[in-house]
Design a protein around this motif. Structure first.
Motif, mmCIF file in Angstrom:
data_model
loop_
_atom_site.group_PDB
_atom_site.id
_atom_site.type_symbol
_atom_site.label_atom_id
_atom_site.label_comp_id
_atom_site.label_asym_id
_atom_site.label_seq_id
_atom_site.Cartn_x
_atom_site.Cartn_y
_atom_site.Cartn_z
ATOM 1 N N UNK A 188 -20.212 -11.758 -0.112
ATOM 2 C CA UNK A 188 -20.247 -13.227 -0.926
ATOM 3 C C UNK A 188 -19.766 -13.193 -2.739
ATOM 4 N N UNK A 189 -20.127 -12.141 -3.462
ATOM 5 C CA UNK A 189 -19.730 -12.303 -4.839
ATOM 6 C C UNK A 189 -17.920 -12.329 -4.782
ATOM 7 N N UNK A 190 -17.123 -11.138 -4.225
ATOM 8 C CA UNK A 190 -16.405 -10.831 -5.581
ATOM 9 C C UNK A 190 -14.929 -11.310 -3.937
ATOM 10 N N UNK A 191 -15.882 -12.097 -2.880
ATOM 11 C CA UNK A 191 -14.736 -12.566 -1.971
ATOM 12 C C UNK A 191 -14.088 -11.090 -0.610
ATOM 13 N N UNK A 192 -14.194 -10.304 -1.479
ATOM 14 C CA UNK A 192 -13.684 -9.076 -1.080
ATOM 15 C C UNK A 192 -13.798 -8.442 0.159
ATOM 16 N N UNK A 212 0.675 -1.180 -0.181
ATOM 17 C CA UNK A 212 0.273 -0.384 0.021
ATOM 18 C C UNK A 212 0.834 1.590 0.436
ATOM 19 N N UNK A 213 2.419 0.991 -0.895
ATOM 20 C CA UNK A 213 3.225 2.265 -0.351
ATOM 21 C C UNK A 213 3.637 2.950 -1.664
ATOM 22 N N UNK A 214 4.026 1.727 -2.981
ATOM 23 C CA UNK A 214 4.766 1.791 -3.774
ATOM 24 C C UNK A 214 4.056 1.098 -5.009
ATOM 25 N N UNK A 215 3.345 2.274 -6.008
ATOM 26 C CA UNK A 215 2.171 1.150 -6.996
ATOM 27 C C UNK A 215 1.645 2.317 -7.679
ATOM 28 N N UNK A 216 1.324 1.686 -8.930
ATOM 29 C CA UNK A 216 0.910 2.454 -10.205
ATOM 30 C C UNK A 216 2.028 2.802 -11.112
ATOM 31 N N UNK A 250 10.177 -21.050 -9.187
ATOM 32 C CA UNK A 250 9.270 -22.220 -9.539
ATOM 33 C C UNK A 250 8.057 -21.758 -9.454
ATOM 34 N N UNK A 251 7.882 -20.163 -9.084
ATOM 35 C CA UNK A 251 6.241 -19.841 -9.428
ATOM 36 C C UNK A 251 5.915 -18.815 -8.013
ATOM 37 N N UNK A 252 4.723 -18.925 -7.311
ATOM 38 C CA UNK A 252 4.764 -18.601 -5.480
ATOM 39 C C UNK A 252 2.949 -18.159 -5.932
ATOM 40 N N UNK A 253 2.057 -18.441 -4.761
ATOM 41 C CA UNK A 253 1.218 -17.972 -4.681
ATOM 42 C C UNK A 253 0.544 -16.921 -5.207
ATOM 43 N N UNK A 254 -0.570 -16.774 -6.267
ATOM 44 C CA UNK A 254 -1.253 -15.091 -5.922
ATOM 45 C C UNK A 254 -2.104 -15.221 -5.350
ATOM 46 N N UNK A 255 -1.974 -13.592 -4.969
ATOM 47 C CA UNK A 255 -3.762 -12.949 -4.828
ATOM 48 C C UNK A 255 -3.959 -12.260 -6.151
ATOM 49 N N UNK A 256 -5.465 -12.347 -6.240
ATOM 50 C CA UNK A 256 -6.287 -11.496 -6.820
ATOM 51 C C UNK A 256 -7.431 -10.302 -5.939
ATOM 52 N N UNK A 257 -7.404 -9.462 -6.906
ATOM 53 C CA UNK A 257 -8.867 -8.771 -5.796
ATOM 54 C C UNK A 257 -8.104 -7.717 -5.619
ATOM 55 N N UNK A 258 -8.459 -5.974 -5.466
ATOM 56 C CA UNK A 258 -8.283 -5.266 -4.981
ATOM 57 C C UNK A 258 -8.989 -5.490 -3.686
ATOM 58 N N UNK A 259 -8.292 -4.439 -2.603
ATOM 59 C CA UNK A 259 -8.431 -4.199 -1.021
ATOM 60 C C UNK A 259 -9.431 -2.385 -1.317
ATOM 61 N N UNK A 260 -8.816 -1.927 -2.223
ATOM 62 C CA UNK A 260 -9.688 -0.412 -2.329
ATOM 63 C C UNK A 260 -11.266 -0.537 -3.028
ATOM 64 N N UNK A 261 -10.511 -1.749 -4.953
ATOM 65 C CA UNK A 261 -12.609 -1.655 -5.346
ATOM 66 C C UNK A 261 -13.010 -2.652 -6.048
ATOM 67 N N UNK A 262 -12.124 -3.742 -5.289
ATOM 68 C CA UNK A 262 -12.608 -5.527 -5.796
ATOM 69 C C UNK A 262 -14.270 -5.571 -5.921
ATOM 70 N N UNK A 263 -14.563 -4.952 -4.923
ATOM 71 C CA UNK A 263 -16.055 -5.084 -4.675
ATOM 72 C C UNK A 263 -16.735 -4.843 -5.971
ATOM 73 N N UNK A 264 -16.699 -3.306 -6.488
ATOM 74 C CA UNK A 264 -17.660 -2.751 -7.271
ATOM 75 C C UNK A 264 -16.796 -3.289 -8.725
ATOM 76 N N UNK A 265 -15.433 -3.449 -8.909
ATOM 77 C CA UNK A 265 -15.188 -3.719 -9.805
ATOM 78 C C UNK A 265 -15.823 -5.162 -10.399
ATOM 79 N N UNK A 266 -16.894 -6.425 -9.242
ATOM 80 C CA UNK A 266 -16.857 -7.895 -9.423
ATOM 81 C C UNK A 266 -17.967 -7.344 -9.716
ATOM 82 N N UNK A 267 -18.713 -6.182 -9.305
ATOM 83 C CA UNK A 267 -20.374 -6.421 -9.008
ATOM 84 C C UNK A 267 -20.647 -5.778 -10.517
#
Length: 803
Positions: free
Chosen positions: A785-789, A175-179, A196-213
């Motif tokens: 319920x929808x975005x798991x946000x 939440x400090x270096x972005x964009x 080898x890769x890594x476990x990823x996350x999806x979603x945005x804390x800021x606006x993930x719910x509205x982006x999903x809906x």
């Protein structure tokens, strides 16, 4: 020299604040035998005074003024001017008025931008790589060399990965270096993908719910237009939108211009924000989580008074009435059936909504009539309401209001919902490579994944897999204070962070010993944006980017994330593949040239040209969301299953989840005003992004502390019931935690609601009571319920005067 322990422990007195940070720094400096830098001198001045540390730049007597911008998670991306002399930034100014380009205005610096110098030249900044010597969270570290730090990181990565597989590795949201087109977390993900890769996350804390809906109405999330299309709009409703403090690109420039030209602004918000103070012709406060009830009543007024755009609805929508519903849906599921009570026996009148929202029925009627009768009108929803447990319903509710009034696809109108702009252009960033780990978790799932991976199921937000095969065992937090500050229910999260049998290795890279950094096993001193290269662009519709130049050399032993990650790559035997032989500046030049090849039509500058101009304006033409879909629906249908705007979503109907109904409408929220829990915790607590910091970034800046102190806003009626006077220290609490903070008794918040700025640093005493006014000791980890946000803003509390 011999290593010494640095103890950042909290005060042992349960009713006192932590020991002052200044004492920590002085004590720490003495322990590790480095000169303490006074808050009133620059590092260069301190070097001259000490004599033992050479000044990096010869004093020429000349000052260079360099246009630049920060790469913090702030939406403004303001044009600041750094005055550099003798290798030190001596002053910060901002873009002069005569350089304003009306075609694509770049904003001047606000208090955040003007405070960057004190943030960068702060004695509290971390200076050396360190490793933990006490228990996790105690804040006990000792100084080590960079070679030792990167060796430990490389060895731990290798051995833990061999034991559990690459899916055990996780990079926390920052939440400090972005964009920026290049940042530490991106570089780290590139290294992890190579190995080898890594476990990823999806979603945005800021606006993930509205982006999903929003796609369940329009088929896509990008429902916003460029702001220049609103210049002649007679009415703008800002619903939970506070751009004066949050800062969204050049939004304030256009809004102030529109205000001067006669646009009427109505602001719907439980709090009289700075945006309301500067823009509002009318402020309509309502109880949090009741937005849909007010929207429902507005729709009832609009339809019952025949103010809806019937021709638009008939041609472009599905789900408005019983004659225009998807196949296989029973009777009384349409919007009209819901509003008139045919579905549930309740007519959604303003009087019905008044009991829920506390907004007078006549005010609801006036707003509905004015919005429907003004052509065009823009209802612009902010991202605050969608951070509630009901946020997905609120997002779709706003799109339905925009639809039935015919404001979609029209110049001067606004489609509501998410609001991102599809017509905007950004630079393509760093090539992260292919991640062999396919499973992804919601950003809200990381605590579960670290505690017990079996709890993370598709029903809980896991995608691309039926289960996780391993817990999170290696955790990186780069330029991020999310883990133990912005994360909901901090007390729950830190139990997992402190348990070394869960997460075996934690690396934190930061400018300061932020609360999350206290849980690091290896703690690294990052560079600020003034000490490295990057390119950054604003949020919203600002179509430009600015070169964030390296202005000064980092002091002490600070390193950019790229430098130490490159050293780790070398020790893992993949340095050539990782770096491709480029240093940090060469990567920025490479990314710039790659974008020139990808987007020849954008006429992008070369990196050499950019170092001279410092910025590039795309100047895209005015863009109206869904204009083509409305102008020519036969050749440009909406990308929904029906090809139309879906007031009723068959996809949501088939899910049969009452939390996300096919027709978005009011549902009483968990921890909302109708929850039985109000008998124990009667006040709703909301937060806002204060004008003095971005999330928790700049919390430690003394200038930002002066601009806005951390206080709890409480209405005089609620304060009187609790015998609370202005300035009293109060205890804010619920079943999840306790926070101590001074009270601000004010009529700028409505009765039944209290509010605190988000992002204050968590400062627990030995009993776990927070003395920093950190709201996230109170917030819930419940997911939508929808975005798991996130549902950070939906919480109930009680407030008592501290005796």
């Amino acid at each position: 020299m011999k290593n010494k322990n640095i103890n950042y422990e909290v005060n042992e007195q349960s009713d006192e604040l932590m020991v002052s940070r200044r004492r920590f720094v002085q004590a720490s400096a003495a322990l590790i035998s480095v000169p303490f830098v006074s808050a009133h001198t620059t590092v260069a001045e301190e070097r001259k005074n000490q004599g033992s540390l050479p000044v990096s730049v010869v004093d020429t007597g000349e000052t260079k003024v360099v246009p630049t911008c920060s790469t913090f998670d702030c939406g403004g991306r303001c044009d600041i001017r750094a005055h550099v002399k003798d290798g030190v930034v001596t002053r910060i100014t901002t873009r002069p008025d005569h350089e304003l380009d009306e075609a694509m205005p770049i904003m001047r610096a606000c208090i955040r931008g003007k405070g960057y110098r004190k943030f960068v030249y702060n004695p509290d900044r971390l200076k050396y790589p360190m490793k933990r010597v006490g228990k996790r969270g105690e804040g006990k570290f000792e100084r080590i060399s960079w070679d030792e730090a990167t060796t430990i990181i490389a060895d731990k990565l290798k051995h833990i990965t061999e034991k559990y597989g690459p899916a055990c590795r996780y990079v926390s949201v920052n939440t400090a270096v972005i964009g920026g087109v290049s940042s530490g977390d991106k570089m780290l993900r590139r290294l992890l993908n190579i190995t080898g890769g890594h476990l990823q996350f999806y979603h945005s804390v800021s606006m993930g719910n509205t982006a999903a809906a929003t796609p369940y109405t329009y088929g896509v999330a990008t429902s916003g237009s460029t702001l220049d299309t609103l210049e002649d709009t007679p009415l703008v409703i800002l619903w939970g939108h506070n751009p004066a403090e949050t800062i969204f690109g050049h939004t304030n420039h256009y809004f102030q211009k529109m205000k001067k030209n006669g646009t009427k602004f109505i602001i719907v918000d439980p709090r009289y924000s700075d945006s309301a103070s500067s823009l509002a012709d009318q402020w309509i406060p309502l109880l949090p989580t009741t937005d849909n009830a007010m929207m429902d009543a507005m729709m009832y007024v609009i339809v019952s008074e025949n103010l809806h755009d019937k021709e638009f609805i008939d041609r472009y929508t599905i789900g408005f009435d019983e004659n225009n519903m998807p196949e296989g849906v029973p009777a009384n599921e349409s919007l009209i059936a819901y509003l008139t009570g045919a579905k549930d026996g309740i007519v959604k009148t303003p009087e019905w909504a008044e009991k829920i929202t506390k907004v007078p029925a006549n005010t609801i009627r006036q707003l509905a009539r004015e919005y429907a009768s003004t052509k065009p009108a823009a209802l612009m929803q902010g991202w605050g309401p969608q951070r509630h447990i009901c946020g997905e319903r609120v997002a779709r509710g706003s799109t339905i209001l925009a639809t039935i009034t015919g404001n979609v696809g029209k110049k001067g109108g606004w489609a509501a919902g998410f609001g991102g702009v599809a017509g905007n252009k950004y630079l393509y960033g760093l090539d992260l490579g292919k991640n062999p780990v396919k499973e992804k978790i919601s950003v809200m799932n990381w605590v579960q994944a670290a505690d017990d991976a079996s709890k993370v199921t598709p029903e809980e937000g896991l995608v691309n897999a039926d289960k996780l095969n391993t817990n999170i065992r290696v955790l990186f937090s780069l330029a991020g204070n999310y883990l133990a500050n912005q994360n909901p229910d901090i007390n729950q999260a830190v139990k997992i962070l402190a348990d070394e049998s869960k997460i075996e290795f934690i690396v934190s890279s930061d400018l300061y010993l932020a609360p999350s950094a206290r849980y690091a096993d290896i703690l690294l001193p990052e560079t600020s944006f003034m000490e490295r290269w990057n390119i950054a662009y604003p949020w919203g519709t600002g179509s430009y980017f600015i070169l964030s130049s390296k202005l000064v050399e980092p002091e002490f032993e600070r390193r950019s994330d790229y430098e130490w990650i490159r050293e780790v790559a070398e020790k893992l035997g993949v340095e050539r593949e990782f770096s491709e032989g480029r240093d940090e500046k060469e990567w920025i030049a490479h990314i710039m040239e790659s974008n020139r090849q990808i987007m020849p039509e954008a006429n992008l500058p070369t990196f050499e040209e950019l170092q001279s101009t410092h910025k590039h304006l795309f100047k895209i033409p005015p863009y109206v969301a869904f204009e083509d879909n409305i102008r020519d629906p036969e050749n440009h249908p909406f990308p929904t299953p029906s090809g139309k705007i879906e007031i009723f979503s068959k996809r949501l109907y088939d899910m049969q989840n009452p939390e996300i109904p096919a027709l978005s409408h009011y549902v009483p929220a968990f921890e909302g005003p109708e929850d039985k829990l109000t008998e124990k915790y009667p006040l709703q607590l909301i937060t806002w992004k204060g004008k003095n910091r971005s999330n928790s970034t700049q919390y430690s800046n003394p200038l930002s502390q002066e601009v806005q102190t951390q206080k709890l806003w409480i209405h005089p009626l609620d304060a009187q019931k609790r015998n609370i006077e202005p300035g009293d220290l109060v205890r804010v609490f619920n079943d999840r935690g306790v926070s101590m903070v001074p009270a601000e008794v004010t009529q700028r918040i409505i009765p039944g609601v209290v509010a605190m700025p988000a992002g204050a640093w968590w400062q627990p005493d030995k009993n776990g009571v927070d003395w920093g006014g950190c709201v996230n000791v109170l917030t819930s980890s419940r997911k939508t319920a929808l975005a798991h946000g996130n549902s950070h803003l939906t919480l109930l509390v009680e407030v008592k005067k501290h005796e």
